[in-house]
Scaffold this motif. Structure first.
Motif, PDB file in Angstrom:
ATOM      1  N   GLU A  44       0.817  -1.218   0.000  1.00 43.25           N
ATOM      2  CA  GLU A  44       0.000   0.000   0.000  1.00 43.25           C
ATOM      3  C   GLU A  44       0.851   1.269   0.000  1.00 43.25           C
ATOM      4  OE1 GLU A  44       0.511  -1.154   4.375  1.00 43.25           O
ATOM      5  OE2 GLU A  44       0.241  -2.157   2.438  1.00 43.25           O
ATOM      6  N   LEU A  45       2.152   1.120   0.291  1.00 39.42           N
ATOM      7  CA  LEU A  45       3.051   2.285   0.302  1.00 39.42           C
ATOM      8  C   LEU A  45       3.584   2.621  -1.085  1.00 39.42           C
ATOM      9  CD1 LEU A  45       5.132   1.575   3.544  1.00 39.42           C
ATOM     10  CD2 LEU A  45       3.142   3.071   3.280  1.00 39.42           C
ATOM     11  N   GLU A  46       3.240   1.818  -2.066  1.00 42.96           N
ATOM     12  CA  GLU A  46       3.708   2.048  -3.437  1.00 42.96           C
ATOM     13  C   GLU A  46       3.372   3.457  -3.915  1.00 42.96           C
ATOM     14  OE1 GLU A  46       5.251   1.780  -7.177  1.00 42.96           O
ATOM     15  OE2 GLU A  46       5.512   0.306  -5.559  1.00 42.96           O
ATOM     16  N   LYS A  47       2.243   3.997  -3.457  1.00 41.60           N
ATOM     17  CA  LYS A  47       1.829   5.339  -3.908  1.00 41.60           C
ATOM     18  C   LYS A  47       2.815   6.418  -3.472  1.00 41.60           C
ATOM     19  CE  LYS A  47      -1.232   6.025   0.096  1.00 41.60           C
ATOM     20  NZ  LYS A  47      -2.621   6.304   0.509  1.00 41.60           N
ATOM     21  N   TRP A  48       3.687   6.090  -2.479  1.00 34.74           N
ATOM     22  CA  TRP A  48       4.670   7.081  -2.015  1.00 34.74           C
ATOM     23  C   TRP A  48       6.069   6.769  -2.521  1.00 34.74           C
ATOM     24  CZ3 TRP A  48       1.463  10.497  -1.006  1.00 34.74           C
ATOM     25  CH2 TRP A  48       0.383  10.338  -0.143  1.00 34.74           C
ATOM     26  N   SER A  49       6.194   5.887  -3.509  1.00 37.13           N
ATOM     27  CA  SER A  49       7.509   5.529  -4.042  1.00 37.13           C
ATOM     28  C   SER A  49       8.157   6.753  -4.690  1.00 37.13           C
ATOM     29  CB  SER A  49       7.381   4.410  -5.073  1.00 37.13           C
ATOM     30  OG  SER A  49       6.703   4.885  -6.232  1.00 37.13           O
ATOM     31  N   TRP A  50       9.477   6.641  -4.924  1.00 37.53           N
ATOM     32  CA  TRP A  50      10.168   7.786  -5.531  1.00 37.53           C
ATOM     33  C   TRP A  50       9.645   8.072  -6.943  1.00 37.53           C
ATOM     34  CZ3 TRP A  50      12.924   7.401 -10.028  1.00 37.53           C
ATOM     35  CH2 TRP A  50      13.299   6.121 -10.458  1.00 37.53           C
ATOM     36  N   GLN A  51       9.179   7.028  -7.621  1.00 38.25           N
ATOM     37  CA  GLN A  51       8.609   7.243  -8.960  1.00 38.25           C
ATOM     38  C   GLN A  51       7.363   8.119  -8.896  1.00 38.25           C
ATOM     39  OE1 GLN A  51       9.392   4.255  -7.661  1.00 38.25           O
ATOM     40  NE2 GLN A  51      10.304   2.874  -9.172  1.00 38.25           N
ATOM     41  N   ASN A  52       6.662   8.063  -7.750  1.00 39.32           N
ATOM     42  CA  ASN A  52       5.438   8.844  -7.588  1.00 39.32           C
ATOM     43  C   ASN A  52       5.663  10.129  -6.793  1.00 39.32           C
ATOM     44  OD1 ASN A  52       3.796   6.963  -8.971  1.00 39.32           O
ATOM     45  ND2 ASN A  52       3.687   5.666  -7.146  1.00 39.32           N
TER      46      ASN A  52
END
Length: 222
Positions: A144-152
């Motif tokens: 669920e933390l994918e939305k805060w990845s550096w890509q985003n």
């Protein structure tokens, strides 16, 4: 180790707490918080509200923390030079080494990453209300933390950001160690080992430390 209650004079007469001759390299536009004459303890002044911040900080509830982890000037015998940061991971303290065998001591909380790295490095950069980017290993555990990845673009700064009000980024031989000193609103975590993160400090403490240390400040983690 003998302790002293925090002094607003500092190590050099007429200074605030301590001056290491380093502050000229580390200026701030933040206006100091004026003491409330109705407060009964120096700690209440030190950890009072900071409404002037970009994201206003509330006062810290001091009943939720062991008093030994509050910022204070202490006797500290060390061979490290004045201005060095020393992280004592066994006792959950961070020291800013001063003159004449003294130091400012802060309480810290440690996550897994806080125990995984030790050695000598420098504070390569500093950030005010930083963006947080979870490492790939954390995203693998918590998708669920994918939305805060550096890509985003990471998580925007704010009161709920895991890095808190300030962050110091630690580099060794020009490379990012992924080791951070940062703020937290989770008062209960100071003096404890928590599930994630590096070295966390009360927001009021990381703001104080951020003001005191310039880039290239040496840090020792033991």
């Amino acid at each position: 180790m003998n302790q002293m209650m925090p002094s607003r004079r500092g190590f050099i007469k007429g200074s605030a707490l301590m001056s290491f001759g380093l502050l000229a390299a580390c200026s701030t536009r933040t206006k100091p918080t004026l003491p409330d004459p109705g407060l009964s303890s120096p700690f209440e002044v030190m950890y009072g509200p900071m409404p002037e911040e970009q994201f206003p900080l509330p006062a810290i509830d001091l009943s939720k923390i062991n008093k030994k982890f509050l910022r204070q000037e202490v006797a500290y015998a060390t061979n490290e030079k004045v201005g060095t940061l020393v992280v004592d991971t066994q006792n959950f303290f961070l020291y800013l080494v001063g003159e004449n065998g003294r130091a400012i001591r802060y309480g810290v909380g440690l996550g897994r990453a806080g125990f995984e790295w030790s050695g000598r490095a420098v504070v390569a950069r500093k950030a005010v209300w930083p963006t947080w980017t979870p490492p790939e290993e954390m995203i693998a555990r918590q998708p669920e933390l994918e939305k805060w990845s550096w890509q985003n673009g990471g998580m925007p700064p704010g009161l709920n950001n895991p890095l808190g009000a300030r962050a110091l980024y630690i580099y060794q031989n020009g490379k990012d160690t992924l080791y951070r000193l940062h703020g937290t609103a989770e008062v209960w975590s100071i003096g404890r080992a928590v599930s994630s993160g590096c070295v966390r400090m009360l927001n009021q403490d990381i703001i104080d430390l951020h003001r005191r240390v310039p880039p290239q400040t040496p840090i020792v983690v033991i």
